[in-house]
Scaffold this motif. Sequence first.
Motif, PDB file in Angstrom:
ATOM      1  N   VAL A 126       0.733  -1.339  -0.044  1.00 44.88           N
ATOM      2  CA  VAL A 126      -0.072  -0.074   0.037  1.00 44.88           C
ATOM      3  C   VAL A 126       0.826   1.270  -0.129  1.00 44.88           C
ATOM      4  CG1 VAL A 126      -0.243   0.085   2.548  1.00 44.88           C
ATOM      5  CG2 VAL A 126      -2.085   1.253   1.096  1.00 44.88           C
ATOM      6  N   MET A 127       0.241   2.334  -0.593  1.00 45.23           N
ATOM      7  CA  MET A 127       0.896   3.669  -0.451  1.00 45.23           C
ATOM      8  C   MET A 127      -0.113   4.782  -0.230  1.00 45.23           C
ATOM      9  SD  MET A 127       1.926   4.887  -4.375  1.00 45.23           S
ATOM     10  CE  MET A 127       0.825   5.077  -5.658  1.00 45.23           C
ATOM     11  N   LEU A 128       0.250   5.999   0.147  1.00 42.75           N
ATOM     12  CA  LEU A 128      -0.591   6.954   0.389  1.00 42.75           C
ATOM     13  C   LEU A 128      -0.057   7.987  -0.566  1.00 42.75           C
ATOM     14  CD1 LEU A 128      -0.758   5.754   3.445  1.00 42.75           C
ATOM     15  CD2 LEU A 128      -1.899   7.915   3.823  1.00 42.75           C
ATOM     16  N   ILE A 129      -1.002   8.651  -1.219  1.00 44.40           N
ATOM     17  CA  ILE A 129      -0.396   9.928  -1.881  1.00 44.40           C
ATOM     18  C   ILE A 129      -1.574  10.997  -1.308  1.00 44.40           C
ATOM     19  CG2 ILE A 129      -0.558  11.383  -4.076  1.00 44.40           C
ATOM     20  CD1 ILE A 129      -0.001   8.831  -5.431  1.00 44.40           C
ATOM     21  N   ASP A 130      -0.827  12.093  -0.597  1.00 43.34           N
ATOM     22  CA  ASP A 130      -1.435  12.913   0.295  1.00 43.34           C
ATOM     23  C   ASP A 130      -2.234  12.089   1.493  1.00 43.34           C
ATOM     24  OD1 ASP A 130      -0.518  14.962  -1.217  1.00 43.34           O
ATOM     25  OD2 ASP A 130      -2.064  14.807  -2.700  1.00 43.34           O
TER      26      ASP A 130
END
Length: 154
Positions: A126-130
Amino acid sequence: MNQEELTAIVDAYPAKMEYALAMLQDMQHRFGCVPREGITAAASRLSCPESHLYSMVTFYKALSLTPKGKHIIKVCNGTACHIRKSIDLAEDICETLSIRPGGTTADGFFSLELVNCVGACALAPVMLIDNTYYGNLTRKKLKKILASYLEEKP
């Protein structure tokens, strides 16, 4: 950085150390970093050494002395994500955006951080952008996600 805005942030809080972190967070949010002038103003308001505030800024990952990108990408490298090759995805991001972990693109559009956990192990990798989570990532999904952000570049 606007001196009036900086003064407004500092003056919005009581002159008590318990408000130091909130002041610094507001500066980070408004200016994209905690400016040196902000540390000086906050230290004066709080009657504390600037070194105390510098230690807070360098301790908390959410704070930075240098400007971060318009979009902050956080790639989880916790156990579940690591096992599912999140580091390979981070390398793909580095290659695609010409950036290193902890850095910001030359145009100031993206910053990249490797983080220990984002609390979404079931979505690994998983990743977050903002503040948007992107889970069950593959290289194909990653390219599509990055392309959607790159399309909005001026």
